[in-house]
Write an enzyme that holds these catalytic residues in place. Sequence first.
Site: not given
Length: 837
Positions: A492, A494, A496, A500, A612
Amino acid sequence: MILQLLSLSLILYVSPFFLTQSLSATLSLGSTLLASNTNQAWTSPNSTFSLSFVSVGASSYAAAITNSGGAAVIWTAGGDNGTVDSGGSLQLLSSGLRLTNGSGATVWESSTANRGVSSASLTDSGELLLSNASATVWSSFDHPTNAIVPSQNFTSGMVLRSGLYSFFLLSSGNLTLRWNNSIVYWNQGLNSSIINANLSSPSLGLQSTGILSIFDSNLIGGTIIAYSSDYAEGSNILRFLKLDSDGNLRIYSSDGGSNTKTERWAAVTDQCEVFGFCGNMGICSYNDTNPICGCPSQNFEPVDVNDRRQGCKRKMKIEDCPGSATTLELPHTKFLTYQPELSSETFFVGISACRLNCLVSSSCVASTSLSDGTGLCYLKTPDFVSGYESPALPSTSYVKVCGPVSPNPPPSWETAKKSWRLQAWIIVVAIVATLFVLIALEGSLWWWCCRNSPKFGALSAQYALLEYASGAPVQFSYKELQRSTKGFREKLGAGGFGAVYKGVLANRTAVAVKQLEGIEQGEKQFRMEVATISSTHHLNLVRLIGFCSEGRHRLLVYEFMKNGSLDNFLFATDEHSGKMLNWETRFNVALGTARGITYLHEECRDCIVHCDIKPENILLDENYNAKVSDFGLAKLINPKDHRHRTLTSVRGTRGYLAPEWLANLPITSKSDVYSYGMVLLEIVSGRRNFEVSAETNRKKFSVWAYEEFEKGNMEGILDGRLGDQDVDMEQVLRAIQVSFWCIQEQPSQRPMMGKVLQMLEGITDVERPPAPKAVTEGSLSGTSINMSSNISALSTFAASAPAPSSSSSLQTPGVSSIVSGRNTEKASSSLLESETK
Ligand SMILES: *[C@@H]1O[C@H](CO)[C@@H](O)[C@H](O)[C@H]1NC(C)=O
Ligand SMILES: *[C@@H]1O[C@H](CO)[C@@H](O)[C@H](O)[C@H]1NC(C)=O
Ligand SMILES: *[C@@H]1O[C@H](CO)[C@@H](O)[C@H](O)[C@H]1NC(C)=O
Ligand SMILES: *[C@@H]1O[C@H](CO)[C@@H](O)[C@H](O)[C@H]1NC(C)=O
Ligand SMILES: *[C@@H]1O[C@H](CO)[C@@H](O)[C@H](O)[C@H]1NC(C)=O
Ligand SMILES: *[C@@H]1O[C@H](CO)[C@@H](O)[C@H](O)[C@H]1NC(C)=O
Ligand SMILES: *[C@@H]1O[C@H](CO)[C@@H](O)[C@H](O)[C@H]1NC(C)=O
Ligand SMILES: *[C@@H]1O[C@H](CO)[C@@H](O)[C@H](O)[C@H]1NC(C)=O
Ligand SMILES: *[C@@H]1O[C@H](CO)[C@@H](O)[C@H](O)[C@H]1NC(C)=O
Ligand SMILES: *[C@@H]1O[C@H](CO)[C@@H](O)[C@H](O)[C@H]1NC(C)=O
């Protein structure tokens, strides 16, 4: 004549027999025993005892007094040190007895030089005597080695030794067993009714009937210490007291000439209580019958695989992993603690304080907490620790180890029990499987007839929700997740911390599985963080469904967000333009995101700084509700681990980092406010805040936007693609002003997240924002940022700065700071000082 001859020959024949007999009773100077001839012996008059060389190992011998059967070794020349090779000999000289080895070196002597020794004799009670012309000058009874026999007096100056173990009679009348002359692991006092007796010179004696008692001139009749279990039985039985090499003191019986001995009493009834029985770091336990020695875990290995009593050694020394040592839990295990250690390293603290105090103390190797109600904690600081494991022990121990803990496989006697368990399981599984097939049949019937009913979809979704509604994160196995993601096929994104993948759980719930990278944290720490994340519930936060922590695998399972992340909508290129969001949706996304962050900062129990925030971390569900993801993960990166200091997430997130990241200043919740401000500006404009183009006069978009704001050109800032739509310009103005408040250079100038929300909602009026003064211009356009300085800033903040109540520290205070080795001195001293008794 014939008769005379006959009698003469008879005398001649018989006399050698008589000669040896008299020789054996009294030995003259020069008599010698050779180690090479173990049949040669000096015997007592009735042959009850004999002194001869006995084999004590491969080509090593000792001169020992034994009974006629050889089972009872009651004295050895030189004790443990009296072993010689096959060239050894024992000589009777005028200086006394001397034991030499093959090279002629003296191994042991009776220290009777200048006493005029002229003969030696061995009595039928087993006593070896050296005499001069007028008196007895030396007796083996006065120099016992590891055993005493009836009629021998053991007084308070004497000692029995066997290896590192020793046995003493104290002048108080107490009997003690010690390890290495220091640790007293058995201390037997006199009968309490005579405890205050004023003893002058007590002596310990074993009667031939099997009574062990203490005599003293002030004790009429003496006091009994122990009875052998065959007390007063038999007539030709030799009983003797012996300190064995396993550290236990025992009474044995040996029947006349037989070559066996039988244990009749033992001082330490539980052999595993003998200090050092299994060597250093060895763990004593029982198989069905015998004490056996093992190692605490697979982080250890036996010193000698053929002699498990030699103890265990670490495969990796603690010194080789400074700061990253962990503790291995050993349930139902204690580390033996006796005098004099008992007094110096004993505390009254709880089990976790006991463990942590050991972990932070560099001298501590292991700890034991008793759960018997005393709350006692022993910190084991010496180099030598001796363990005891038994299901009946109400104590838990922790031992410091390097690297990942790898517990022992269950003992073999446990696996034996498992076979019948396995059979039981097979039966249970068979029954369940049958039931399951029935249910599946019924279910498929139902599915077949009802799938077209609109109710069904809602029902199954409800079922999926219910299954995980309990709140506790579900633990998945790696295999399970591998299966549900079809081997991590559908990526889905990439972000941090790792990639995923899309997955579907067994109950058909769609999930996003994040494969964490660079997480070096221990299992427990990881679980703690997972617990914190999963206890954080909010409509605008992505929910954590479960996790996997297996070996080096660390995965998080989140609810799946059908519409993906916000960036796909904001910065959509032409081919994705169909996905563009209208203003109403955008404003709701801004509000939802603000609500989620506000909850993280101000409303949840363990406050979290996200660190983040960016469009990639704002996900949209099927109704375009914003959900913040990836919160709580900054904590998972171990700031002590140099290899993972480059936070890939932050490196890839140009433009959203607050200036304090670069300036090495403390990171607070205000840093999130900055990032949110940038995201808000992007929601309005549909452009990256750091984008530089001809249109923006070669300035960063956020800088250019403020200039346009000054000129009152709101339409210029607003996403041009919204131009022909119905847009609430009052909301746009509010959003733009709020975003400039959020991206103020000075953290103190930025509002709190709660205030941001109120301003956006129109509850609070928005003042005209000053220029954000973007000093960071250009500085963030580089490809990578040196994260080590920022991470250290982050940890400095956690360790020292008293965080304002509304902001949160990145580290949970207390436990995690202790675990990471910081505040070591403080933690240990305060814990101990307050709770030591
Ligand atoms: C030695 O043996 C004789 C004869 O068997 C017996 O009378 C005597 O009591 C024994 N002496 C000892 C010290 O056992
Ligand atoms: C053996 O020798 C060592 C070193 O000389 C000494 O410490 C120990 O006590 C001796 N053991 C016995 C049983 O005499
Ligand atoms: C004999 O004993 C001496 C001194 O204890 C020792 O150095 C030597 O190695 C021994 N020799 C043999 C052959 O055991
Ligand atoms: C025999 O030993 C005793 C006691 O040790 C001593 O007093 C005596 O002088 C010794 N006699 C000779 C002849 O050495
Ligand atoms: C042992 O001590 C007792 C009393 O203290 C004494 O009567 C006895 O003779 C002693 N025995 C030996 C063998 O020394
Ligand atoms: C026994 O004690 C001595 C000194 O007290 C020490 O040097 C030695 O290491 C100890 N032995 C063991 C096996 O710990
Ligand atoms: C003797 O042993 C008793 C326990 O039986 C103990 O309480 C006492 O302190 C000991 N005395 C000495 C001097 O070790
Ligand atoms: C203690 O000594 C007294 C008197 O000598 C005796 O009656 C009692 O049985 C002894 N108790 C034990 C436990 O040995
Ligand atoms: C024990 O005996 C010694 C001398 O034999 C004496 O000095 C001391 O007072 C006595 N102690 C008690 C408590 O009776
Ligand atoms: C227990 O241990 C002893 C000694 O190691 C061994 O001989 C015995 O077979 C073991 N018993 C069981 C049931 O494993």
